[in-house]
Write a protein that holds these residues in place. Structure first.
Motif, PDB file in Angstrom:
ATOM      1  N   GLU A 106      20.914 -42.671 -68.634  1.00 17.02           N
ATOM      2  CA  GLU A 106      19.587 -42.988 -69.148  1.00 17.02           C
ATOM      3  C   GLU A 106      18.580 -42.976 -68.008  1.00 17.02           C
ATOM      4  OE1 GLU A 106      19.821 -46.682 -71.318  1.00 17.02           O
ATOM      5  OE2 GLU A 106      21.644 -46.069 -72.390  1.00 17.02           O
ATOM      6  N   ASN A 111      11.636 -41.981 -71.571  1.00 16.96           N
ATOM      7  CA  ASN A 111      12.303 -42.394 -72.802  1.00 16.96           C
ATOM      8  C   ASN A 111      12.896 -41.172 -73.507  1.00 16.96           C
ATOM      9  OD1 ASN A 111      13.200 -43.861 -74.983  1.00 16.96           O
ATOM     10  ND2 ASN A 111      11.190 -43.892 -75.993  1.00 16.96           N
ATOM     11  N   ASP A 113      15.927 -39.925 -75.974  1.00 14.27           N
ATOM     12  CA  ASP A 113      16.988 -40.363 -76.880  1.00 14.27           C
ATOM     13  C   ASP A 113      17.782 -39.150 -77.369  1.00 14.27           C
ATOM     14  OD1 ASP A 113      15.484 -39.121 -78.911  1.00 14.27           O
ATOM     15  OD2 ASP A 113      14.404 -40.976 -79.353  1.00 14.27           O
TER      16      ASP A 113
END
Length: 229
Positions: A106, A111, A113
């Motif tokens: 990550e 961000n 996903d």
């Protein structure tokens, strides 16, 4: 209650427009990210002044992969994608390896996903990182070529007999005498042993303060900079 994940942090800085302090910034951001995600940080891997183009030269990165194989953690936290890799092959090979091991990765400042949109964004950011790396290499080479055209210093250590003043090669008189003697004796047919002995008898030393040997003489006589290149 969900199982607490064991996280490790990877940080890296290279020499291209970055400073060592950027390591602290990356680690701080990653730790804050882990705090919010309730991850337990078990290790921090750091590579200093290492390029992202070649993972083989990154000792901490390779140690992290070795630890991943032995399942010492569950997820790796990077600050941004370009701290991971700037080469598409390396990036997706790394991603496949982690996927096979069941380990996640990550990014604290990006961000990303697993949605189709997130994967598209990841691909774009990997491409941007690779472009930046290749363009930087091209521009660096362009600058070095321009310096060469102007007969300016391009880094490294100037050859014996020269010093650098305002980015220009300037003759260093004492060392230059030794260089002239080396070439004169070699052209006269003398071997390395006789040349080295003569230099020592006249008090000439290498830049490191040692007597001249066969290797140092070979390097000087084969250095194309003495021909004006």
């Amino acid at each position: 209650m969900s199982e607490i994940k064991r996280a490790v942090i990877y940080a890296r800085f290279s020499s291209d427009m970055q400073r060592e302090e950027s390591i602290e910034v990356q680690v701080r951001a990653c730790k804050e990210y882990c705090r919010k995600k309730r991850y337990v940080v078990t290790n921090v891997y750091v590579d200093e002044a290492k390029s992202a183009r070649d993972v083989l030269t990154r000792d901490a990165y390779n140690q992290m992969l070795a630890d991943a194989i032995s399942h010492q953690f569950d997820v790796i936290i990077f600050h941004k994608i370009d701290r991971n890799a700037r080469n598409e092959f390396n990036y997706y090979t790394f991603k496949h390896t982690l996927s096979t091991l069941g380990i996640g990765h990550e990014y604290a400042a990006q961000n990303i996903d697993f949605s189709p949109e997130g994967q598209m964004m990841e691909s774009m950011l990997v491409g941007f990182a690779a472009y930046y790396s290749r363009n930087l290499a091209k521009e660096t080479k362009k600058g070095l070529n321009e310096n060469a055209y102007k007969a300016q210093f391009n880094g490294g250590r100037p050859p014996l007999g020269y010093k650098i003043v305002d980015k220009k090669y300037v003759i260093e008189p004492t060392e230059a005498e030794a260089v002239k003697l080396i070439f004169e004796m070699y052209l006269a047919g003398h071997g390395y042993g006789i040349i080295a002995h003569t230099l020592a008898a006249k008090g000439f030393k290498t830049r490191d303060g040692r007597n001249f040997g066969k290797n140092s003489l070979y390097d000087i006589l084969g250095n194309e900079k003495y021909t004006g290149l």
